[in-house]
Design an enzyme around this catalytic site. Structure first.
Site, PDB file in Angstrom:
ATOM      1  CE1 TYR A   1       0.278   2.526  14.586  1.00  0.00           C
ATOM      2  CE2 TYR A   1      -0.195   3.581  16.685  1.00  0.00           C
ATOM      3  CZ  TYR A   1      -0.522   2.671  15.704  1.00  0.00           C
ATOM      4  OH  TYR A   1      -1.666   1.917  15.827  1.00  0.00           O
TER       5      TYR A   1
ATOM      6  CB  VAL B   1      -0.992   0.029   1.191  1.00  0.00           C
ATOM      7  CG1 VAL B   1      -1.960  -1.127   1.121  1.00  0.00           C
ATOM      8  CG2 VAL B   1      -0.264   0.079   2.524  1.00  0.00           C
TER       9      VAL B   1
END
Length: 260
Positions: free
Chosen positions: A158, A66
């Protein structure tokens, strides 16, 4: 109330393990056709396809990284050729990266997390919207995290990526709403999957985690998956542009139950 997705064409990125696997199974159980995207471990993806088919569902496995826009475009072209379009996209693929304080961080590793979690989610959403907007229907759900709200030392990429997913969700929802497309995010808290086995298999680490959760237990992948199915269904037809937290109350900051 019966939650059904009969005949809906769904794509689940990172759908061959953990939360993604549970989402793939629950979507199929609700009647959706499920394209299970994976980047590694093809054997797990094909075993999951077989499991769904044995239960009477329809599924296929499709490989794509992705973080590669060209690979994403080819994946959606393959799904288009097989099923004629896409009705549901679940952006589940994601990585947390290695722990490193900001001044110790390798920039290439930092960028990789952003490329997978944020850019990858955007590129998949872009391809889905190119198909959903002309048909005036569709639902995009991105798996975020409690760390779109809660800081997590050592994981700046993150947390930044998940906070960005929240605003990406709102912006895409605003753009797509006039075309009948809903865009949402689902933010899990502590969920028992193989990727965090080191935490829940150690008594001390587990207790520390449970202290952060008002419901005093770790969630199951199926609990996230069931929420995804509900939000993808017409039951949630008037819900868009928001993150739904599935976290046992973690973002309720349980330490404050005992004073400020």
């Amino acid at each position: 109330m019966n939650v059904r997705l009969d005949g809906k064409r769904a794509v689940v990125t990172g759908g061959n393990s953990g939360i993604g696997e549970a989402i793939s199974v629950c979507l199929a159980e609700a009647g959706a056709l499920v394209a299970i995207n994976y980047v590694a471990h093809p054997e797990a993806a094909h075993a999951l396809v077989q499991r769904i088919q044995e239960q009477g569902g329809i599924a296929m496995a499709i490989q794509a990284d992705v973080s590669d826009p060209e690979a994403i475009a080819k994946m959606f072209e393959s799904i288009q050729a097989a099923w004629g379009g896409v009705d549901i996209l679940v952006n589940n693929a994601g990585i947390d990266g290695g722990r490193a304080l900001a001044w110790e961080t390798d920039i290439a590793a930092w960028r990789k997390v952003i490329e997978v979690n944020l850019t990858g989610a955007f590129c998949c959403a872009r391809e889905a919207l190119r198909r959903m907007v002309p048909q005036n229907s569709g639902v995009i759900l991105t798996i975020s995290s409690v760390h779109e709200e809660i800081a997590w030392s050592g994981y700046s990429a993150y947390t930044a990526s998940k906070a960005a997913v929240s605003m990406l969700t709102k912006t895409l929802a605003q753009e797509a709403a006039p075309h009948g497309v809903r865009v949402l995010a689902v933010a899990p808290g502590a969920i028992k999957t193989p990727i965090n086995r080191a935490v829940w298999s150690d008594a001390g680490s587990l207790q520390d985690l449970l202290d952060k959760i008002p419901l005093k237990r770790i969630g199951a992948p199926e609990e996230v998956a069931r929420m995804v199915v509900v939000l993808a269904s017409d039951i949630a037809s008037y819900v868009t542009g928001r993150t739904i937290f599935v976290d046992g109350g973690m973002t309720d900051y349980p330490d404050f139950a005992h004073g400020g």
